[in-house]
Scaffold this motif. Sequence first.
Motif, PDB file in Angstrom:
ATOM      1  N   TRP A 169      11.012   7.932 -10.191  1.00  0.00           N
ATOM      2  CA  TRP A 169      10.843   6.599 -10.953  1.00  0.00           C
ATOM      3  C   TRP A 169      11.051   5.404  -9.772  1.00  0.00           C
ATOM      4  O   TRP A 169      11.035   4.152 -10.206  1.00  0.00           O
ATOM      5  N   ALA A 170      11.516   5.392  -8.863  1.00  0.00           N
ATOM      6  CA  ALA A 170      11.571   4.082  -8.758  1.00  0.00           C
ATOM      7  C   ALA A 170      10.722   3.816  -7.277  1.00  0.00           C
ATOM      8  O   ALA A 170      10.371   3.146  -7.608  1.00  0.00           O
ATOM      9  N   ALA A 171       9.557   4.595  -7.152  1.00  0.00           N
ATOM     10  CA  ALA A 171       7.562   4.552  -6.537  1.00  0.00           C
ATOM     11  C   ALA A 171       7.317   3.543  -7.853  1.00  0.00           C
ATOM     12  O   ALA A 171       6.641   2.808  -7.985  1.00  0.00           O
ATOM     13  N   ALA A 172       7.642   4.222  -9.200  1.00  0.00           N
ATOM     14  CA  ALA A 172       6.750   3.669 -10.203  1.00  0.00           C
ATOM     15  C   ALA A 172       7.145   1.811 -10.599  1.00  0.00           C
ATOM     16  O   ALA A 172       6.990   1.352 -10.735  1.00  0.00           O
ATOM     17  N   ARG A 173       8.982   1.775 -10.681  1.00  0.00           N
ATOM     18  CA  ARG A 173       9.215   0.629 -10.921  1.00  0.00           C
ATOM     19  C   ARG A 173       8.732   0.138  -9.629  1.00  0.00           C
ATOM     20  O   ARG A 173       8.999  -1.901 -10.315  1.00  0.00           O
ATOM     21  N   LEU A 174       9.031   0.351  -8.667  1.00  0.00           N
ATOM     22  CA  LEU A 174       8.787  -1.195  -7.229  1.00  0.00           C
ATOM     23  C   LEU A 174       7.105  -1.570  -7.515  1.00  0.00           C
ATOM     24  O   LEU A 174       6.936  -2.224  -7.315  1.00  0.00           O
ATOM     25  N   ASP A 175       6.918  -0.258  -8.063  1.00  0.00           N
ATOM     26  CA  ASP A 175       5.140  -0.333  -7.820  1.00  0.00           C
ATOM     27  C   ASP A 175       4.588  -1.606  -8.907  1.00  0.00           C
ATOM     28  O   ASP A 175       4.013  -2.431  -9.334  1.00  0.00           O
ATOM     29  N   LYS A 186       1.116  -1.020   0.004  1.00  0.00           N
ATOM     30  CA  LYS A 186       0.048   0.120   0.449  1.00  0.00           C
ATOM     31  C   LYS A 186       0.710   1.198  -0.129  1.00  0.00           C
ATOM     32  O   LYS A 186       0.272   2.725  -0.929  1.00  0.00           O
ATOM     33  N   ALA A 187       2.075   1.029   1.249  1.00  0.00           N
ATOM     34  CA  ALA A 187       2.536   2.281   1.396  1.00  0.00           C
ATOM     35  C   ALA A 187       3.057   2.491  -0.784  1.00  0.00           C
ATOM     36  O   ALA A 187       3.348   3.977  -0.940  1.00  0.00           O
ATOM     37  N   VAL A 188       3.741   1.573  -1.190  1.00  0.00           N
ATOM     38  CA  VAL A 188       4.720   1.425  -1.953  1.00  0.00           C
ATOM     39  C   VAL A 188       3.742   1.932  -3.701  1.00  0.00           C
ATOM     40  O   VAL A 188       3.621   2.764  -4.643  1.00  0.00           O
ATOM     41  N   ASN A 189       2.034   1.358  -4.025  1.00  0.00           N
ATOM     42  CA  ASN A 189       0.732   2.247  -4.621  1.00  0.00           C
ATOM     43  C   ASN A 189       0.986   3.137  -4.583  1.00  0.00           C
ATOM     44  O   ASN A 189       0.226   3.818  -5.154  1.00  0.00           O
ATOM     45  N   THR A 190       0.888   3.804  -3.117  1.00  0.00           N
ATOM     46  CA  THR A 190      -0.083   4.948  -3.265  1.00  0.00           C
ATOM     47  C   THR A 190       1.380   5.958  -3.374  1.00  0.00           C
ATOM     48  O   THR A 190       1.157   7.130  -3.661  1.00  0.00           O
ATOM     49  N   ALA A 191       3.109   5.754  -2.873  1.00  0.00           N
ATOM     50  CA  ALA A 191       3.643   6.553  -3.169  1.00  0.00           C
ATOM     51  C   ALA A 191       4.054   7.060  -5.411  1.00  0.00           C
ATOM     52  O   ALA A 191       4.257   7.759  -5.817  1.00  0.00           O
ATOM     53  N   ASP A 192       3.319   5.105  -5.769  1.00  0.00           N
ATOM     54  CA  ASP A 192       3.192   5.739  -7.377  1.00  0.00           C
ATOM     55  C   ASP A 192       2.466   6.503  -7.646  1.00  0.00           C
ATOM     56  O   ASP A 192       2.334   6.906  -9.074  1.00  0.00           O
ATOM     57  N   ASN A 236       2.924  -5.769  -8.610  1.00  0.00           N
ATOM     58  CA  ASN A 236       1.320  -5.612  -9.481  1.00  0.00           C
ATOM     59  C   ASN A 236       2.343  -6.855 -10.200  1.00  0.00           C
ATOM     60  O   ASN A 236       1.187  -7.196 -10.650  1.00  0.00           O
ATOM     61  N   LEU A 237       3.382  -6.885 -10.982  1.00  0.00           N
ATOM     62  CA  LEU A 237       3.418  -7.870 -11.757  1.00  0.00           C
ATOM     63  C   LEU A 237       2.626  -9.313 -12.004  1.00  0.00           C
ATOM     64  O   LEU A 237       2.114  -9.687 -12.615  1.00  0.00           O
ATOM     65  N   ILE A 238       2.780 -10.014 -10.794  1.00  0.00           N
ATOM     66  CA  ILE A 238       1.748 -11.534 -10.457  1.00  0.00           C
ATOM     67  C   ILE A 238       0.215 -10.329 -10.236  1.00  0.00           C
ATOM     68  O   ILE A 238      -0.812 -11.316 -11.343  1.00  0.00           O
ATOM     69  N   PRO A 239      -0.200 -10.168  -9.626  1.00  0.00           N
ATOM     70  CA  PRO A 239      -1.646  -9.071  -9.091  1.00  0.00           C
ATOM     71  C   PRO A 239      -2.229  -9.248 -10.676  1.00  0.00           C
ATOM     72  O   PRO A 239      -3.540  -9.340 -10.751  1.00  0.00           O
ATOM     73  N   ALA A 240      -1.735  -8.246 -11.049  1.00  0.00           N
ATOM     74  CA  ALA A 240      -2.034  -7.532 -12.260  1.00  0.00           C
ATOM     75  C   ALA A 240      -2.392  -9.167 -13.506  1.00  0.00           C
ATOM     76  O   ALA A 240      -4.220  -9.238 -13.872  1.00  0.00           O
ATOM     77  N   ARG A 241      -1.316 -10.216 -13.601  1.00  0.00           N
ATOM     78  CA  ARG A 241      -2.149 -10.936 -14.274  1.00  0.00           C
ATOM     79  C   ARG A 241      -2.688 -12.113 -13.811  1.00  0.00           C
ATOM     80  O   ARG A 241      -4.001 -12.716 -14.359  1.00  0.00           O
ATOM     81  N   LEU A 242      -2.779 -12.056 -12.712  1.00  0.00           N
ATOM     82  CA  LEU A 242      -3.822 -13.031 -11.470  1.00  0.00           C
ATOM     83  C   LEU A 242      -4.771 -12.165 -11.802  1.00  0.00           C
ATOM     84  O   LEU A 242      -6.412 -13.469 -12.125  1.00  0.00           O
ATOM     85  N   THR A 243      -5.949 -11.249 -11.898  1.00  0.00           N
ATOM     86  CA  THR A 243      -6.751 -10.543 -12.197  1.00  0.00           C
ATOM     87  C   THR A 243      -7.232 -10.911 -13.577  1.00  0.00           C
ATOM     88  O   THR A 243      -8.623 -11.439 -13.664  1.00  0.00           O
ATOM     89  N   MET A 249       1.225   9.016  -6.727  1.00  0.00           N
ATOM     90  CA  MET A 249       1.169  10.030  -6.163  1.00  0.00           C
ATOM     91  C   MET A 249       2.545  11.072  -6.573  1.00  0.00           C
ATOM     92  O   MET A 249       2.581  11.908  -6.721  1.00  0.00           O
ATOM     93  N   ILE A 250       3.817   9.923  -6.886  1.00  0.00           N
ATOM     94  CA  ILE A 250       4.958  10.502  -7.729  1.00  0.00           C
ATOM     95  C   ILE A 250       5.251  10.275  -8.806  1.00  0.00           C
ATOM     96  O   ILE A 250       6.339  10.612  -8.899  1.00  0.00           O
ATOM     97  N   GLY A 251       4.616   8.450  -9.134  1.00  0.00           N
ATOM     98  CA  GLY A 251       5.009   8.190  -9.862  1.00  0.00           C
ATOM     99  C   GLY A 251       4.336   8.202 -12.019  1.00  0.00           C
ATOM    100  O   GLY A 251       4.765   7.322 -12.250  1.00  0.00           O
ATOM    101  N   TYR A 252       4.272   9.597 -11.756  1.00  0.00           N
ATOM    102  CA  TYR A 252       3.895  10.104 -13.205  1.00  0.00           C
ATOM    103  C   TYR A 252       4.946  10.465 -13.656  1.00  0.00           C
ATOM    104  O   TYR A 252       6.680  10.758 -13.386  1.00  0.00           O
ATOM    105  N   ARG A 253       4.776  10.528 -14.931  1.00  0.00           N
ATOM    106  CA  ARG A 253       6.075  10.631 -16.375  1.00  0.00           C
ATOM    107  C   ARG A 253       6.627  11.905 -16.649  1.00  0.00           C
ATOM    108  O   ARG A 253       6.767  12.439 -18.147  1.00  0.00           O
ATOM    109  N   SER A 254       6.142  12.617 -16.175  1.00  0.00           N
ATOM    110  CA  SER A 254       6.635  14.268 -15.745  1.00  0.00           C
ATOM    111  C   SER A 254       7.838  14.936 -15.742  1.00  0.00           C
ATOM    112  O   SER A 254       8.609  14.368 -15.649  1.00  0.00           O
TER     113      SER A 254
END
Length: 306
Positions: free
Chosen positions: A188-194, A167-173, A198-205, A175-180
Amino acid sequence: MSTAFLLVCAMCLDASLGEPDWVWSRVRHPAVMIGNLIGLLDKRLNNGGHRRLKGVAVVILLVIGAMILGGALAMLGPLVELVICAILLAQKSLVTHVRDVAEGLNASLDQGRAKVAMIVSRDTRDMTEAQVARSAIESAAENLSDGVIAPAFWFLVAGLPGLLIYKAVNTADSMIGYRSEKYLEFGWAAARLDDVLNLIPARLTSVMIVVQSGQWAQWQGITSDARRHISPNAGWPEAAMARALNVALAGPRSYDGKLRDLAWVNGDAPREIGAPEVFRACNMLWTVWGLALGLVSVWAGLSFIL
């Protein structure tokens, strides 16, 4: 008491109560507190040089802090774990927000635009009915993954520390994980770690949507659209949802007054859609939630037997 059994209880509690206003009007939601911390760090650190390094430090701080906090809270007992897990799942609130868009569209286009503006970051003022409906369905698919399945997955894998880290990483992404220009380096780090979390959960969904819709014959198209999507993860549940509902999603949309010509998802399907398709997406959200609950319940039963 097994983690799987706690998750079953938390999923049911979240689905029953959601996020009652009478609670969060008096107490700050944990996600809000995480967001406040990230906002403070953004204000203090996102300036001058070495922004990428500073962003990495922020993510490390969030991960370590969430891990320590999660471990400490877990020591307070299973009831605390259950309640916090339920709070950080978002099934009922997700369905409520998406259904509000459908009901808004049934009332008027302006009301549909106002409701969808609450759940998407794109420009909504001049949206057509179809664009409002597509936006709502895309948000439903993406948030089913990162607001329900991913938190449940990480709680099951790593308990409360895993859930809080996610939740901390997803919230960071968010808020600050934009390509602006402002966040390209710092976020960058927040977006990449997010992306990694989410790699497995997205495909599982995506797989669970396909299981519930029976669209196995469309799997090749789903994988193809997912790989062309702007996000390495969001395209998976979106592509599966598009085929489950037989609608086209994504395509051109406007952000901050600038039109972005993004690829269509399931582009040969009907594009002129409205409230009925959004209501069907809400039904699919509950259907997939039911499958997830069943799978976790089986896991809990096996844990009890073994």
